[in-house]
Design an enzyme around this catalytic site. Structure first.
Site, PDB file in Angstrom:
ATOM      1  N   TYR A 298       0.868  -1.177   0.000  1.00  0.00           N
ATOM      2  CA  TYR A 298       0.000   0.000   0.000  1.00  0.00           C
ATOM      3  C   TYR A 298       0.904   1.227   0.000  1.00  0.00           C
ATOM      4  O   TYR A 298       1.671   1.435   0.944  1.00  0.00           O
ATOM      5  CB  TYR A 298      -0.889  -0.013   1.241  1.00  0.00           C
ATOM      6  N   TYR A 348      -4.832   5.452  -7.783  1.00  0.00           N
ATOM      7  CA  TYR A 348      -5.043   5.436  -6.333  1.00  0.00           C
ATOM      8  C   TYR A 348      -6.423   4.878  -6.037  1.00  0.00           C
ATOM      9  O   TYR A 348      -7.410   5.595  -6.043  1.00  0.00           O
ATOM     10  CB  TYR A 348      -4.879   6.839  -5.754  1.00  0.00           C
TER      11      TYR A 348
END
Lengths: 394, 131
Positions: A298, A348
């Site tokens: 992440y 994103y």
């Protein structure tokens, strides 16, 4: 010592498998939004991705008996749009959604769980810092930091990395390796928003700081899009899918002590939590860091990669910069990281795009960015002190 | 002009009142003696609900920093130097410093708290180098 966790008996292996994935066209959506259009709202992006995931799984919607939606859509409304009346459901972020799907399947509450995520953050001009920061009024960190001017998630990672950088005497170039490596992968990914712009270390260093020591390319993109996965009970998945991608293990450990005052970040770098989560996930999968063929982290900001590598035992404490330089994390590197380009170069999608990249790599057959003999892909996140990991495998 | 920034909980108000008076106070558990920040209902060590408000020394050391190169808040034009400091009493807190000291910022550099006026109308503790 929590014995059942410390000895690795947390049994999360092979309960379920991913049988379908779907995503929107990030590049086209980005182009259209920049041209002033609004192709969809969050629900619309999620719906497009869900239809693709269902088609990829080759199952009918009526087989879905679990529904988990991302944090940007309301659960009930999403269920209404998709017309799913599940026996189990809820709202969660990407990795927690995967955990919850496995738990629901393990407990028998559901057998086929749809995970859907949609976000219109760019067209809706969502602010992640400053006085209008999304949801900022409800977060402790905004109340106890903003009087002094600290309001963005990026700035929290800037504080964290500045201390790390000072402790281990690193340069800006060391951090820049991550953005450069991920952009290489993005250049091979037609669905990456940053696929056409190569990034050299000099380009990286020439870009302005946002919150020093983080520069523009250390930050994730802000774009619209959607992602969906269909997760199925493992024995049923074997009958349905030609190539189910099994969830081989899960690991989680959280640090809440002194979270508002940043203790877990600035004193611990989340390391004790990552080490516990590492023990769980590797024990469940029966493998270790050396067996990981591709690592997905992440990456709302590039420092996440440093903390993941050290916390999960890919290298020693303080060694991540050296490890990245020696091993290589980009194209032709020995440890490919964020092979889709990650949040900083592909899209994103708040960790959701990493889950489907894991599935794509394990399935195989990607063009140039296929990792050779890719058997195990590990996902790691450290969002807000929750160290979590999933290992996907064939 | 408000006398304090927005409060998160009822435990915040005494702290901001003490800051307005130029003497920041934090809760201290009467059982463990542990100072806590942010303010809250119980001591994380003992879960005791008993506490007293005690003035802090204002002595601290820098544990990290970041410079904002964009203006995020009207009160703080770029470049704006935010610091994380560890108080002598134990808790870590966020504060800010004048950017012109950036070349002298180091890990563990000693700082002191001063009380300055925030453009939004309340006083705020600000860190300055102690040496």
């Amino acid at each position: 010592m929590q014995d059942n966790i410390a000895d690795g008996s947390t049994d999360t292996s092979d309960i379920s498998a991913v049988v379908g994935i779907g995503h929107t066209d990030y590049v086209d959506d980005y182009r259209r939004v920049r041209n002033g259009e609004k192709p969809h709202d969050s629900y619309g992006y999620a719906t497009v991705a869900f239809k693709k995931a269902l088609a990829d799984a080759g199952i009918d919607r009526s087989e879905v008996d679990g529904l988990i939606v991302g944090p940007t859509t309301a659960y009930e409304r999403m269920g209404e749009i998709l017309n799913i009346d599940p026996t189990w459901g809820g709202q969660a972020d990407a990795v927690q959604a995967v955990f919850q799907a496995v738990m629901a399947i393990k407990s028998g509450m559901a057998e086929v769980v749809a995970l859907v995520y949609g976000n219109d953050q760019r067209s809706a001009a969502v602010q992640y810092g400053g006085p209008q920061a999304m949801g900022g009024q409800s977060f402790l960190s905004y109340v106890y930091h903003s009087p002094w001017g600290l309001t963005s998630q990026g700035a929290l990672y800037a504080l964290m990395f500045q201390r790390y950088k000072a402790l281990w005497d690193l340069s800006d170039k060391d951090l820049g390796q991550v953005a450069v490596g991920q952009r290489q992968w993005a250049s091979l990914n037609p669905n990456a928003i940053m696929s056409k712009k190569p990034l050299t270390i000099d380009d990286y260093l020439a870009a302005p700081y946002v919150a020093e020591p983080l520069r523009l390319n250390d930050y994730c993109l802000i774009n619209d899009g959607g992602v969906a996965l269909i997760i199925m009970e493992a024995s049923r998945a074997r009958k349905v899918a030609q190539k189910p991608v099994y969830i081989r293990g899960l690991g989680r450990s959280d640090l809440n002590h002194q979270a508002t005052s940043l203790g877990p970040r600035l004193v611990d770098f989340y390391r004790p939590a990552q080490q516990k989560a590492a023990q769980q996930v590797y024990s469940a999968a029966g493998i270790g860091p050396k067996d990981i063929d591709a690592l997905l982290v992440y990456d709302s900001f590039t420092p996440h990669i440093f903390f993941a590598l050290e916390g999960f035992g890919f290298c020693e404490q303080g060694e991540a910069a050296h490890f990245i330089a020696q091993t290589g994390i980009g194209v032709n590197g020995k440890l490919p990281i964020n092979t889709h380009g990650g949040h900083v170069s592909e899209s994103y999608m708040q960790g959701w795009n990493h889950q489907i990249e894991a599935v794509r790599q394990v399935r195989g057959g990607l063009d140039q960015r296929q990792v050779t003999d890719c058997r195990h892909v590990q996902y790691i996140s450290d969002v807000a002190g929750k160290a979590m990991s999933v290992i996907y495998g064939a | 002009m408000s006398q304090q920034p927005r409060l998160y909980s009822p435990y915040d108000e005494p702290m901001w009142k003490s800051i307005a008076q130029g003497e920041m106070k934090l809760q201290r558990c009467t059982e463990s003696g542990v100072f806590r920040y942010p303010p809250g209902p119980a001591c994380p060590e003992t879960l005791s609900l008993n506490y007293e408000w005690v003035p802090i020394s204002g002595n601290a050391k820098i544990i990290s920093w970041t410079v904002f190169h964009r203006k995020y808040l009207p009160a703080y034009p770029a470049p704006h130097l935010v610091v994380a400091i560890e108080l002598e009493e134990g808790p870590i807190m966020v504060s800010y410093m004048d950017h012109d000291v950036i070349d002298r910022i180091r890990l563990d550099a000693p700082v002191k708290l001063e009380y300055v006026d925030h453009p939004d109308g309340y006083r705020i503790p600000k860190a300055v180098l102690a040496d």
